[in-house]
Motif scaffolding. Structure first.
Motif, PDB file in Angstrom:
ATOM      1  N   CYS B  18      11.171  -9.077  24.684  1.00  0.00           N
ATOM      2  CA  CYS B  18      11.583  -9.305  26.082  1.00  0.00           C
ATOM      3  C   CYS B  18      12.705 -10.343  26.182  1.00  0.00           C
ATOM      4  CB  CYS B  18      10.382  -9.742  26.927  1.00  0.00           C
ATOM      5  SG  CYS B  18       9.130  -8.464  27.096  1.00  0.00           S
ATOM      6  N   ALA B  19      12.612 -11.394  25.361  1.00  0.00           N
ATOM      7  CA  ALA B  19      13.637 -12.445  25.410  1.00  0.00           C
ATOM      8  C   ALA B  19      14.991 -11.905  24.961  1.00  0.00           C
ATOM      9  CB  ALA B  19      13.213 -13.626  24.536  1.00  0.00           C
ATOM     10  N   ARG B  20      14.967 -10.871  24.155  1.00  0.00           N
ATOM     11  CA  ARG B  20      16.216 -10.255  23.707  1.00  0.00           C
ATOM     12  C   ARG B  20      16.763  -9.299  24.763  1.00  0.00           C
ATOM     13  NH1 ARG B  20      16.871 -10.691  17.990  1.00  0.00           N
ATOM     14  NH2 ARG B  20      15.152 -11.821  17.023  1.00  0.00           N
ATOM     15  N   VAL B  21      15.856  -8.620  25.468  1.00  0.00           N
ATOM     16  CA  VAL B  21      16.305  -7.731  26.538  1.00  0.00           C
ATOM     17  C   VAL B  21      16.945  -8.562  27.652  1.00  0.00           C
ATOM     18  CG1 VAL B  21      15.592  -6.003  28.243  1.00  0.00           C
ATOM     19  CG2 VAL B  21      14.545  -6.014  25.971  1.00  0.00           C
ATOM     20  N   VAL B  22      16.376  -9.740  27.928  1.00  0.00           N
ATOM     21  CA  VAL B  22      16.982 -10.621  28.933  1.00  0.00           C
ATOM     22  C   VAL B  22      18.395 -11.005  28.485  1.00  0.00           C
ATOM     23  CG1 VAL B  22      16.832 -12.837  30.127  1.00  0.00           C
ATOM     24  CG2 VAL B  22      14.747 -11.507  29.718  1.00  0.00           C
ATOM     25  N   ALA B  23      18.558 -11.259  27.190  1.00  0.00           N
ATOM     26  CA  ALA B  23      19.890 -11.605  26.672  1.00  0.00           C
ATOM     27  C   ALA B  23      20.878 -10.472  26.933  1.00  0.00           C
ATOM     28  CB  ALA B  23      19.808 -11.904  25.178  1.00  0.00           C
ATOM     29  N   LEU B  35       9.672  -7.116  35.907  1.00  0.00           N
ATOM     30  CA  LEU B  35       8.492  -6.465  36.466  1.00  0.00           C
ATOM     31  C   LEU B  35       7.373  -6.499  35.435  1.00  0.00           C
ATOM     32  CD1 LEU B  35       7.069  -4.688  38.645  1.00  0.00           C
ATOM     33  CD2 LEU B  35       8.023  -2.705  37.481  1.00  0.00           C
ATOM     34  N   VAL B  36       6.271  -7.122  35.836  1.00  0.00           N
ATOM     35  CA  VAL B  36       5.087  -7.149  34.981  1.00  0.00           C
ATOM     36  C   VAL B  36       4.044  -6.242  35.620  1.00  0.00           C
ATOM     37  CG1 VAL B  36       3.194  -8.575  34.117  1.00  0.00           C
ATOM     38  CG2 VAL B  36       5.532  -9.490  34.145  1.00  0.00           C
ATOM     39  N   ALA B  37       3.647  -5.202  34.903  1.00  0.00           N
ATOM     40  CA  ALA B  37       2.585  -4.336  35.408  1.00  0.00           C
ATOM     41  C   ALA B  37       1.470  -4.322  34.385  1.00  0.00           C
ATOM     42  CB  ALA B  37       3.114  -2.923  35.655  1.00  0.00           C
ATOM     43  N   GLY B  38       0.256  -4.539  34.863  1.00  0.00           N
ATOM     44  CA  GLY B  38      -0.876  -4.572  33.949  1.00  0.00           C
ATOM     45  C   GLY B  38      -2.115  -4.971  34.723  1.00  0.00           C
ATOM     46  N   TYR B  39      -3.173  -5.246  33.987  1.00  0.00           N
ATOM     47  CA  TYR B  39      -4.427  -5.624  34.621  1.00  0.00           C
ATOM     48  C   TYR B  39      -4.774  -7.029  34.172  1.00  0.00           C
ATOM     49  CZ  TYR B  39      -9.256  -5.052  36.255  1.00  0.00           C
ATOM     50  OH  TYR B  39     -10.453  -5.183  36.892  1.00  0.00           O
ATOM     51  N   ARG B  40      -4.927  -7.933  35.114  1.00  0.00           N
ATOM     52  CA  ARG B  40      -5.189  -9.353  34.837  1.00  0.00           C
ATOM     53  C   ARG B  40      -4.057  -9.939  34.004  1.00  0.00           C
ATOM     54  NH1 ARG B  40     -11.455  -8.024  33.975  1.00  0.00           N
ATOM     55  NH2 ARG B  40     -11.978  -8.011  36.178  1.00  0.00           N
ATOM     56  N   VAL B  41      -2.871  -9.917  34.572  1.00  0.00           N
ATOM     57  CA  VAL B  41      -1.681 -10.287  33.818  1.00  0.00           C
ATOM     58  C   VAL B  41      -1.009 -11.557  34.344  1.00  0.00           C
ATOM     59  CG1 VAL B  41      -1.097  -8.083  32.787  1.00  0.00           C
ATOM     60  CG2 VAL B  41      -0.482  -8.505  35.159  1.00  0.00           C
ATOM     61  N   GLU B  42      -1.804 -12.418  34.972  1.00  0.00           N
ATOM     62  CA  GLU B  42      -1.271 -13.678  35.476  1.00  0.00           C
ATOM     63  C   GLU B  42      -0.519 -14.451  34.394  1.00  0.00           C
ATOM     64  OE1 GLU B  42      -3.906 -16.828  37.496  1.00  0.00           O
ATOM     65  OE2 GLU B  42      -4.571 -14.852  38.227  1.00  0.00           O
ATOM     66  N   GLU B  43      -1.173 -14.516  33.236  1.00  0.00           N
ATOM     67  CA  GLU B  43      -0.622 -15.261  32.109  1.00  0.00           C
ATOM     68  C   GLU B  43       0.702 -14.642  31.625  1.00  0.00           C
ATOM     69  OE1 GLU B  43       0.002 -18.049  29.607  1.00  0.00           O
ATOM     70  OE2 GLU B  43      -1.560 -18.149  31.163  1.00  0.00           O
ATOM     71  N   VAL B  44       0.730 -13.319  31.592  1.00  0.00           N
ATOM     72  CA  VAL B  44       1.942 -12.610  31.172  1.00  0.00           C
ATOM     73  C   VAL B  44       3.077 -12.914  32.153  1.00  0.00           C
ATOM     74  CG1 VAL B  44       2.971 -10.328  30.805  1.00  0.00           C
ATOM     75  CG2 VAL B  44       0.615 -10.766  30.076  1.00  0.00           C
ATOM     76  N   ALA B  45       2.753 -12.864  33.441  1.00  0.00           N
ATOM     77  CA  ALA B  45       3.769 -13.125  34.464  1.00  0.00           C
ATOM     78  C   ALA B  45       4.332 -14.534  34.306  1.00  0.00           C
ATOM     79  CB  ALA B  45       3.167 -12.937  35.854  1.00  0.00           C
ATOM     80  N   ALA B  46       3.452 -15.486  33.993  1.00  0.00           N
ATOM     81  CA  ALA B  46       3.901 -16.869  33.812  1.00  0.00           C
ATOM     82  C   ALA B  46       4.858 -16.970  32.627  1.00  0.00           C
ATOM     83  CB  ALA B  46       2.685 -17.783  33.609  1.00  0.00           C
ATOM     84  N   GLN B  47       4.578 -16.228  31.577  1.00  0.00           N
ATOM     85  CA  GLN B  47       5.488 -16.242  30.421  1.00  0.00           C
ATOM     86  C   GLN B  47       6.831 -15.607  30.773  1.00  0.00           C
ATOM     87  OE1 GLN B  47       3.457 -14.446  26.971  1.00  0.00           O
ATOM     88  NE2 GLN B  47       1.562 -15.318  27.746  1.00  0.00           N
ATOM     89  N   ALA B  48       6.790 -14.499  31.516  1.00  0.00           N
ATOM     90  CA  ALA B  48       8.033 -13.823  31.902  1.00  0.00           C
ATOM     91  C   ALA B  48       8.892 -14.737  32.776  1.00  0.00           C
ATOM     92  CB  ALA B  48       7.716 -12.516  32.631  1.00  0.00           C
ATOM     93  N   ALA B  49       8.237 -15.517  33.632  1.00  0.00           N
ATOM     94  CA  ALA B  49       8.957 -16.399  34.563  1.00  0.00           C
ATOM     95  C   ALA B  49       9.732 -17.489  33.816  1.00  0.00           C
ATOM     96  CB  ALA B  49       7.973 -17.023  35.549  1.00  0.00           C
ATOM     97  N   LEU B  51      11.403 -16.974  30.955  1.00  0.00           N
ATOM     98  CA  LEU B  51      12.526 -16.431  30.172  1.00  0.00           C
ATOM     99  C   LEU B  51      13.832 -16.851  30.844  1.00  0.00           C
ATOM    100  CD1 LEU B  51      11.135 -12.835  29.522  1.00  0.00           C
ATOM    101  CD2 LEU B  51      11.472 -14.630  27.799  1.00  0.00           C
ATOM    102  N   ASP B  52      14.684 -17.499  30.090  1.00  0.00           N
ATOM    103  CA  ASP B  52      15.882 -18.108  30.662  1.00  0.00           C
ATOM    104  C   ASP B  52      16.848 -17.058  31.206  1.00  0.00           C
ATOM    105  OD1 ASP B  52      17.810 -19.845  31.421  1.00  0.00           O
ATOM    106  OD2 ASP B  52      18.429 -20.423  29.399  1.00  0.00           O
ATOM    107  N   GLY B 156      16.352 -18.588  25.583  1.00  0.00           N
ATOM    108  CA  GLY B 156      15.356 -19.653  25.489  1.00  0.00           C
ATOM    109  C   GLY B 156      14.466 -19.697  26.725  1.00  0.00           C
ATOM    110  N   GLU B 157      13.915 -20.879  26.984  1.00  0.00           N
ATOM    111  CA  GLU B 157      13.014 -21.036  28.126  1.00  0.00           C
ATOM    112  C   GLU B 157      13.698 -21.741  29.283  1.00  0.00           C
ATOM    113  OE1 GLU B 157       9.125 -22.454  27.318  1.00  0.00           O
ATOM    114  OE2 GLU B 157       8.716 -20.438  26.556  1.00  0.00           O
ATOM    115  N   GLN B 158      13.130 -21.609  30.470  1.00  0.00           N
ATOM    116  CA  GLN B 158      13.655 -22.263  31.660  1.00  0.00           C
ATOM    117  C   GLN B 158      12.470 -22.757  32.491  1.00  0.00           C
ATOM    118  OE1 GLN B 158      15.566 -19.174  34.015  1.00  0.00           O
ATOM    119  NE2 GLN B 158      13.611 -18.275  34.611  1.00  0.00           N
TER     120      GLN B 158
END
Ligand SMILES: Cc1cc2nc3c(=O)[nH]c(=O)nc-3n(C[C@H](O)[C@H](O)[C@H](O)COP(=O)(O)OP(=O)(O)OC[C@H]3O[C@@H](n4cnc5c(N)ncnc54)[C@H](O)[C@@H]3O)c2cc1C
Ligand SMILES: Cc1cc2nc3c(=O)[nH]c(=O)nc-3n(C[C@H](O)[C@H](O)[C@H](O)COP(=O)(O)OP(=O)(O)OC[C@H]3O[C@@H](n4cnc5c(N)ncnc54)[C@H](O)[C@@H]3O)c2cc1C
Lengths: 250, 308
Positions: B18-23, B35-49, B51-52, B156-158
């Protein structure tokens, strides 16, 4: 149950391909052509399902030039019952291929559309998924095993992390991966017989589909090749290079 | 018009791709949403947020996405697509499964395996197993791009971008997840590893294949394989490198008992340094290798392991 197998004529995988002189396409003049290996696998699977009494008819269809009859005959020789050529000189984009196949599927009403997962020329890996979308059917891509049980297909898929098994209500779209099966070779008598079988033909134009081009190929080039390196005479020399020159190991 | 990236995730973690796709998306010059789609994906969404470059994360959290089936995911993606100029995902088996389906629902084509963004409408992609590179231009109002992740450096991260919930939609249309098998391995993940040690038919057996473990262990490397090795049953399919397997671009790729067929080279030519060990000095792998050892792998591998 009928199975439709869309196949594609491609440059044989052993050919070293080159760009055309004007650099906007792939030079396919006087090179060996073949059925796309993944389509061959899809076809083999369809024929096996028929041999096991799970399918009643295998229809192969290709969208391409008159020359693609060669691949359709090859398909008839390994067990397809009918062959359909949709003739066009146009090089269609995957969505256009899928739209054309959608029309064929709507007319033929198969229980299964079995495609290759990708064509080894353009490496798009799109047509099966697009066909499933346009038909509103479920899909199983990259299949390495297909079982039919009544109105359902159980498909094992090869994915990045390992294997996933899905169950699909038929009708459905399945795309074949390499390890689904090993295609048979056609026997000579079957090749002779296939020469006499009819090939159904229609033109893309008479199907009156709206297939606008959305992309344009501006250039086709050979990538800059890697430089040939050096042969070293010992493991010690290798470790020295990796550690001290390339600094890729500690 | 913004870009929308479909986030790939497993077991509560976003895929490193994902970090490479953002690049890649950053090269398009448009604002980037995920877009994060899944079941109980709060943690995933936080990681996506984090991505710099991502300015907003949309989350569709619903049981229907639990198994990451293409049918509901593509419907969801296509429904959102209207508001975007680009739809992106990694060209992983996940992205390849979902993205073309979404593109067709949105009525547009897709450009697969993008390795370079030339300008916002022009892209380079390999064809014929990487033997050729095509430059293609798309005039579609919505451009759907699958990204060859190894061709782009990770961002990287932001500080976290805002996260918004969106309505779940899309049906499974008769598809049902039954089971999955993942090979457990202590080795790093193949597409993310800094060093990859790959074996081919030359290893000769499943038992011999484990000779690679020693060298891989010393280098903290992932293990890969040629198709011939997978077909022969030495290792499982997810280790296959090549046109129809995984694409890798590590700092160091060591090919052991692999001849170097075009379809294999398609998966590893992007490595910074390639080493080949093969007893046949005419093997095509030596044409792309930076360093070669000609000899019997059954002598050279143990020696290499010992001296590392
Ligand atoms: C000179 C030239 C120029 C081209 N220009 C463009 C261009 O500008 N833009 C563009 O998008 N494309 C262009 N193409 C076409 C492109 O290369 C692909 O052939 C096309 O997009 C179909 O994709 P694919 O075969 O890679 O599909 P994939 O999705 O990789 O194929 C998967 C499966 O779909 C089925 N399938 C694919 N094609 C057919 C077919 N014709 N008939 C029956 N079944 C089929 C097969 O089962 C196959 O295994 C051009 C082709 C040529 C030769
Ligand atoms: C459509 C299609 C898709 C494909 N996709 C892929 C793909 O994704 N990935 C892939 O890898 N292949 C793929 N292939 C297959 C590819 O063409 C080759 O057949 C395959 O890569 C060969 O694997 P190999 O190099 O291990 O085996 P071989 O070509 O048999 O090579 C074995 C090598 O080991 C060497 N060797 C043997 N014994 C020793 C020893 N004791 N010491 C040192 N060296 C030794 C030999 O000299 C030889 O060079 C594909 C093919 C097709 C048609």
């Amino acid at each position: 149950m009928k199975i439709v197998v869309p196949i594609k004529r491609v440059i044989d995988h052993n050919v070293r391909v080159r760009p055309t002189a004007d650099g906007t396409g792939v030079d396919s003049t006087s090179v060996k052509m073949a059925i796309n290996p993944f389509c061959e696998i899809a076809l083999e699977e369809a024929v096996r399902l028929k041999e096991r009494g799970l399918a009643s008819e295998v229809l192969v269809v290709t969208i391409g030039t008159a020359a693609a009859q060669e691949q359709l005959r090859g398909a008839l020789a390994v067990g397809a019952d009918r062959a359909l050529l949709i003739e066009t000189e146009r090089a269609l984009e995957p969505l256009a291929v899928a739209r054309t196949l959608t029309r064929v599927v709507e007319e033929e009403r198969p229980g299964l559309a079995l495609l290759g997962k990708q064509a080894i020329d353009s490496d798009d890996n799109q047509v099966g998924q697009m066909l499933a979308a346009l038909l509103g059917w479920p899909q199983a891509t990259f299949a390495s095993a297909v079982e039919l049980e009544g109105e359902k297909a159980r498909v094992t898929r090869e994915v990045d992390g390992g294997m996933v098994t899905l169950e699909l209500a038929l009708p459905a779209v399945v795309t074949a991966d390499l390890r689904l099966n090993e295609p048979r070779y056609a026997r000579l008598p079957d090749i002779m017989k296939a020469k006499k079988k009819p090939i159904e033909r229609r033109t893309l134009e008479e199907m009156a589909l709206d297939l606008p081009a959305q992309t344009e190929v501006l250039a086709v080039e050979t990538p800059t090749p890697r430089q040939r390196g050096v042969i070293l005479d010992s493991v010690d020399a290798l470790i020295d290079k990796l550690r001290n020159v390339e600094k890729v190991i500690r | 018009m913004s870009s929308l990236i479909l986030i790939e995730h497993h077991d509560g973690r976003i895929s490193p791709a994902c970090a490479r796709v953002v690049a890649a998306a950053r090269k398009l010059g448009a604002p980037i949403e995920a877009l994060v789609a899944g079941y109980r994906v709060e943690e995933v969404a936080a990681q996506a947020a984090r991505l710099d470059g991502v300015s907003r994360v949309l989350v569709a959290d619903d049981a229907r996405y639990a198994d990451q089936l293409a049918e509901p995911l593509a419907t969801l993606l296509a429904a959102h697509a209207k508001r975007y100029g680009y739809l992106l995902a990694a060209a992983s088996t996940f992205g390849k499964d979902v993205l073309p389906r979404a593109a067709a629902l949105a009525g547009v084509g897709q450009i697969s395996e993008v390795i370079e963004v030339v300008d916002p409408a022009t892209f380079k992609r390999p064809i014929h197993a990487g033997a050729l590179v095509a430059t293609v231009r798309s005039d579609a109002p919505l451009k759907v791009l699958s990204i060859r992740a190894t061709a782009f450096e990770s961002v990287g991260e932001q500080a976290p971008a805002p996260i918004e919930t969106v309505e779940a939609q899309g049906e499974a249309l008769g598809a049902r997840f039954v089971e999955s098998h993942r090979e457990a391995s202590e080795r790093p993940e193949l597409t993310a590893a800094r060093v990859v040690v790959s074996g081919g038919r030359g290893l000769g057996s499943k038992q011999n294949f484990s000779l690679l473990e020693g060298v891989a262990g010393k280098l903290d490397a992932a293990i890969g394989a040629s198709r011939a090795a997978v077909d022969a049953g030495y290792v499982s399919n997810e280790l296959q490198v090549g046109q129809t397997g995984k694409i890798v671009a590590p700092d160091l790729y060591i090919a052991v008992g692999i001849s170097g067929a075009m379809q294999h080279l398609a998966g590893m030519q992007g490595a910074k340094v390639i080493v080949a060990i093969n007893r046949d000095e005419e093997a095509p792998i030596f044409q792309v290798a930076d360093y070669g050892l000609v000899g019997d792998l059954f002598e050279l591998l143990p020696e290499l392991e010992r001296k590392l």
